[in-house]
Design a protein around this motif. Structure first.
Motif, PDB file in Angstrom:
ATOM      1  N   LEU A 261       3.220 -14.671  -0.707  1.00 21.64           N
ATOM      2  CA  LEU A 261       4.610 -14.932  -1.071  1.00 21.64           C
ATOM      3  C   LEU A 261       4.990 -14.221  -2.363  1.00 21.64           C
ATOM      4  CD1 LEU A 261       6.973 -16.597   0.080  1.00 21.64           C
ATOM      5  CD2 LEU A 261       6.272 -18.467  -1.427  1.00 21.64           C
ATOM      6  N   VAL A 262       4.048 -14.109  -3.278  1.00 23.03           N
ATOM      7  CA  VAL A 262       4.316 -13.487  -4.573  1.00 23.03           C
ATOM      8  C   VAL A 262       4.150 -11.970  -4.518  1.00 23.03           C
ATOM      9  CG1 VAL A 262       3.536 -13.318  -6.978  1.00 23.03           C
ATOM     10  CG2 VAL A 262       3.666 -15.556  -5.861  1.00 23.03           C
ATOM     11  N   PHE A 263       3.088 -11.481  -3.852  1.00 21.23           N
ATOM     12  CA  PHE A 263       2.720 -10.070  -3.948  1.00 21.23           C
ATOM     13  C   PHE A 263       3.049  -9.237  -2.718  1.00 21.23           C
ATOM     14  CE2 PHE A 263      -0.021 -12.128  -7.107  1.00 21.23           C
ATOM     15  CZ  PHE A 263       0.234 -11.322  -8.206  1.00 21.23           C
ATOM     16  N   LEU A 264       3.479  -9.866  -1.618  1.00 20.82           N
ATOM     17  CA  LEU A 264       3.821  -9.090  -0.432  1.00 20.82           C
ATOM     18  C   LEU A 264       5.198  -8.423  -0.508  1.00 20.82           C
ATOM     19  CD1 LEU A 264       2.957  -8.123   2.345  1.00 20.82           C
ATOM     20  CD2 LEU A 264       3.780 -10.294   3.304  1.00 20.82           C
ATOM     21  N   PRO A 265       6.236  -9.051  -1.108  1.00 23.77           N
ATOM     22  CA  PRO A 265       7.551  -8.405  -1.149  1.00 23.77           C
ATOM     23  C   PRO A 265       7.565  -6.990  -1.703  1.00 23.77           C
ATOM     24  CG  PRO A 265       7.782 -10.705  -1.726  1.00 23.77           C
ATOM     25  CD  PRO A 265       6.307 -10.445  -1.605  1.00 23.77           C
ATOM     26  N   PRO A 266       6.802  -6.674  -2.788  1.00 26.73           N
ATOM     27  CA  PRO A 266       6.818  -5.276  -3.260  1.00 26.73           C
ATOM     28  C   PRO A 266       6.359  -4.285  -2.201  1.00 26.73           C
ATOM     29  CG  PRO A 266       5.893  -6.700  -4.941  1.00 26.73           C
ATOM     30  CD  PRO A 266       6.049  -7.542  -3.717  1.00 26.73           C
ATOM     31  N   ALA A 267       5.414  -4.701  -1.350  1.00 29.22           N
ATOM     32  CA  ALA A 267       4.954  -3.807  -0.288  1.00 29.22           C
ATOM     33  C   ALA A 267       6.048  -3.603   0.753  1.00 29.22           C
ATOM     34  CB  ALA A 267       3.698  -4.376   0.365  1.00 29.22           C
ATOM     35  N   LEU A 268       6.809  -4.644   1.035  1.00 29.92           N
ATOM     36  CA  LEU A 268       7.882  -4.554   2.030  1.00 29.92           C
ATOM     37  C   LEU A 268       9.094  -3.804   1.481  1.00 29.92           C
ATOM     38  CD1 LEU A 268       7.738  -8.183   3.497  1.00 29.92           C
ATOM     39  CD2 LEU A 268       6.633  -6.104   4.365  1.00 29.92           C
ATOM     40  N   GLU A 269       9.261  -3.826   0.168  1.00 29.63           N
ATOM     41  CA  GLU A 269      10.414  -3.173  -0.461  1.00 29.63           C
ATOM     42  C   GLU A 269      10.129  -1.725  -0.835  1.00 29.63           C
ATOM     43  OE1 GLU A 269      10.923  -5.832  -3.719  1.00 29.63           O
ATOM     44  OE2 GLU A 269      12.421  -7.063  -2.686  1.00 29.63           O
ATOM     45  N   ALA A 270       8.869  -1.298  -0.744  1.00 31.72           N
ATOM     46  CA  ALA A 270       8.499   0.057  -1.162  1.00 31.72           C
ATOM     47  C   ALA A 270       9.249   1.098  -0.327  1.00 31.72           C
ATOM     48  CB  ALA A 270       6.998   0.253  -1.022  1.00 31.72           C
ATOM     49  N   THR A 271       9.669   2.151  -0.996  1.00 29.79           N
ATOM     50  CA  THR A 271      10.443   3.204  -0.317  1.00 29.79           C
ATOM     51  C   THR A 271       9.616   4.456  -0.038  1.00 29.79           C
ATOM     52  OG1 THR A 271      11.209   3.985  -2.477  1.00 29.79           O
ATOM     53  CG2 THR A 271      12.622   2.407  -1.298  1.00 29.79           C
ATOM     54  N   THR A 272       8.403   4.520  -0.573  1.00 28.82           N
ATOM     55  CA  THR A 272       7.524   5.661  -0.307  1.00 28.82           C
ATOM     56  C   THR A 272       6.158   5.142   0.128  1.00 28.82           C
ATOM     57  OG1 THR A 272       6.614   5.820  -2.550  1.00 28.82           O
ATOM     58  CG2 THR A 272       8.702   6.978  -2.108  1.00 28.82           C
TER      59      THR A 272
ATOM     60  N   PRO B 296       3.086   6.100  -0.941  1.00 31.68           N
ATOM     61  CA  PRO B 296       2.199   5.773  -2.069  1.00 31.68           C
ATOM     62  C   PRO B 296       2.532   4.426  -2.705  1.00 31.68           C
ATOM     63  CG  PRO B 296       2.862   8.064  -2.188  1.00 31.68           C
ATOM     64  CD  PRO B 296       3.693   7.444  -1.109  1.00 31.68           C
ATOM     65  N   ASP B 297       3.833   4.141  -2.837  1.00 28.11           N
ATOM     66  CA  ASP B 297       4.212   2.862  -3.423  1.00 28.11           C
ATOM     67  C   ASP B 297       3.806   1.701  -2.521  1.00 28.11           C
ATOM     68  OD1 ASP B 297       5.241   4.216  -5.534  1.00 28.11           O
ATOM     69  OD2 ASP B 297       7.359   3.882  -5.028  1.00 28.11           O
ATOM     70  N   ALA B 298       3.949   1.874  -1.216  1.00 27.80           N
ATOM     71  CA  ALA B 298       3.562   0.823  -0.277  1.00 27.80           C
ATOM     72  C   ALA B 298       2.057   0.581  -0.320  1.00 27.80           C
ATOM     73  CB  ALA B 298       4.000   1.191   1.136  1.00 27.80           C
ATOM     74  N   LEU B 299       1.277   1.670  -0.350  1.00 23.43           N
ATOM     75  CA  LEU B 299      -0.174   1.532  -0.408  1.00 23.43           C
ATOM     76  C   LEU B 299      -0.619   0.892  -1.719  1.00 23.43           C
ATOM     77  CD1 LEU B 299      -1.280   4.953   1.145  1.00 23.43           C
ATOM     78  CD2 LEU B 299      -1.303   2.691   2.228  1.00 23.43           C
ATOM     79  N   ALA B 300       0.066   1.258  -2.808  1.00 24.34           N
ATOM     80  CA  ALA B 300      -0.260   0.663  -4.107  1.00 24.34           C
ATOM     81  C   ALA B 300       0.020  -0.836  -4.098  1.00 24.34           C
ATOM     82  CB  ALA B 300       0.553   1.346  -5.207  1.00 24.34           C
ATOM     83  N   ALA B 301       1.146  -1.225  -3.506  1.00 21.88           N
ATOM     84  CA  ALA B 301       1.493  -2.644  -3.441  1.00 21.88           C
ATOM     85  C   ALA B 301       0.515  -3.415  -2.561  1.00 21.88           C
ATOM     86  CB  ALA B 301       2.924  -2.809  -2.916  1.00 21.88           C
ATOM     87  N   ILE B 302       0.057  -2.783  -1.480  1.00 24.84           N
ATOM     88  CA  ILE B 302      -0.927  -3.424  -0.605  1.00 24.84           C
ATOM     89  C   ILE B 302      -2.258  -3.591  -1.342  1.00 24.84           C
ATOM     90  CG2 ILE B 302      -2.310  -3.103   1.487  1.00 24.84           C
ATOM     91  CD1 ILE B 302       0.175  -1.757   2.736  1.00 24.84           C
ATOM     92  N   ALA B 303      -2.649  -2.584  -2.116  1.00 21.67           N
ATOM     93  CA  ALA B 303      -3.885  -2.687  -2.893  1.00 21.67           C
ATOM     94  C   ALA B 303      -3.798  -3.841  -3.888  1.00 21.67           C
ATOM     95  CB  ALA B 303      -4.161  -1.372  -3.628  1.00 21.67           C
TER      96      ALA B 303
ATOM     97  N   LEU C  43      -7.143  -2.619  -8.123  1.00 21.89           N
ATOM     98  CA  LEU C  43      -6.066  -2.441  -9.106  1.00 21.89           C
ATOM     99  C   LEU C  43      -5.982  -0.985  -9.567  1.00 21.89           C
ATOM    100  CD1 LEU C  43      -6.408  -5.711 -11.225  1.00 21.89           C
ATOM    101  CD2 LEU C  43      -4.733  -5.184  -9.440  1.00 21.89           C
ATOM    102  N   ALA C  44      -7.127  -0.300  -9.595  1.00 23.72           N
ATOM    103  CA  ALA C  44      -7.098   1.133  -9.912  1.00 23.72           C
ATOM    104  C   ALA C  44      -6.350   1.896  -8.831  1.00 23.72           C
ATOM    105  CB  ALA C  44      -8.522   1.661 -10.059  1.00 23.72           C
ATOM    106  N   LEU C  45      -6.538   1.509  -7.573  1.00 22.75           N
ATOM    107  CA  LEU C  45      -5.791   2.139  -6.475  1.00 22.75           C
ATOM    108  C   LEU C  45      -4.305   1.826  -6.589  1.00 22.75           C
ATOM    109  CD1 LEU C  45      -8.185   1.451  -3.461  1.00 22.75           C
ATOM    110  CD2 LEU C  45      -7.770   3.641  -4.604  1.00 22.75           C
ATOM    111  N   ALA C  46      -3.985   0.628  -7.065  1.00 22.18           N
ATOM    112  CA  ALA C  46      -2.579   0.236  -7.198  1.00 22.18           C
ATOM    113  C   ALA C  46      -1.848   1.063  -8.241  1.00 22.18           C
ATOM    114  CB  ALA C  46      -2.476  -1.252  -7.547  1.00 22.18           C
TER     115      ALA C  46
END
Length: 281
Positions: free
Chosen positions: A98-109, A111-118, A159-162
């Motif tokens: 609930l806290v950390f999944l929205p950034p992955a869903l909102e990512a527009t690129t 790399p940003d999506a993969l970073a948010a998933i990491a 976190l390094a991948l993020a």
């Protein structure tokens, strides 16, 4: 973006179900790791009759309810801790999602999506480890190195991948600083009062400092303070109900973990609100 965010409740629920399954495995970890036993083999079995637990009797929470907390074969009682660990892990996983999944869903690129998933995976690792470490520390007053070290290594790698997305280069440096600060603080406490703070707590402090530092300086401050506040309250309550006396050794790991999660989830707004209240902002 809007379509993906609409999937948030479903994805949170699915990750919560994953947490239930992970919680079933954590019951094995909690029982075997302090004894130095393998968590892979032998398969789980009833401690009363030794019968291997069938897959249909190993469904998280549900099997315990259906079997009425008893072994199907011999009637041996099954501790309520098993479904509690499973449920706690499921709730923890859903909360992290609930806290950390929205950034992955909102990512527009990508790399940003993969970073948010990491980042999401890093905090899921912490959630699972927190359940196992809290239960083990309450049982044995120990924080096993394999769990503490693996949590720290996995967190550092993820976190390094993020950092690779969303221009978060400063976060990893702050995370490493947080690990060093909290490690040094707990080490000083352990050296100042031998026996009052275990080395397991010192090692865990470095791991929690890594995660808290990633979130922010406010999270680090609140998470560190909350651990002592919760631990102090629990200690006073145990003394009040005569379950402990002054000087009684009380495991501190669970309260460190609880305080860290308060810092992770609400530390930044709490710290900002405090600074504002005292006129420092």
């Amino acid at each position: 973006m809007t379509d993906l965010l609409a999937l948030l409740p479903l994805l949170v629920a699915l990750i919560g179900v994953l947490g239930l399954l992970i919680g079933s495995f954590l019951n094995v970890v909690i029982h075997r790791v302090p004894r130095g036993e393998s968590v892979v083999s032998p398969p789980s079995s009833c401690p009363g009759c030794g019968e291997r637990i069938a897959a249909y009797d190993n469904v998280p929470v549900l099997s315990w309810l259906v079997l009425r907390a008893k072994c199907r074969r011999c009637g041996e009682r099954i501790s309520a801790r098993y479904p509690l660990v499973e449920a706690a892990t499921g709730v923890a996983f859903a909360g992290v999602a609930l806290v950390f999944l929205p950034p992955a869903l909102e990512a527009t690129t990508t790399p940003d999506a993969l970073a948010a998933i990491a980042q999401l995976l890093a905090f899921l690792v912490l959630a699972g480890s927190a359940v196992a470490l809290a239960a083990i520390d309450l049982d044995t007053h120990r924080l096993p190195n394999p769990i503490v070290y693996s949590t720290g290594i996995a967190g550092l790698v993820l976190l390094a991948l993020a950092v690779l997305g969303d221009a978060q280069a400063g976060d990893l440096g702050r995370a490493l600083a947080g690990a060093g600060i909290l490690f040094a603080f707990y080490l000083a406490l352990a050296l100042a009062r031998p026996g009052g703070m275990g080395l397991g707590d010192v090692k865990l402090a470095a791991v929690l400092g890594l995660y808290l530092g990633w979130v922010g300086w406010g999270a680090l401050a609140v998470g560190a303070f909350a651990a002592f506040l919760i631990g102090g309250i629990v200690g006073l309550l145990l003394i009040a109900v005569r379950r402990a006396r002054r000087g009684t050794g009380i495991p501190f790991g669970p309260w460190m973990l609880a305080g860290a999660w308060i810092g992770i989830v609400a530390g930044e707004p709490l710290f900002t609100g405090y600074l504002d209240a005292v006129g420092l902002v």
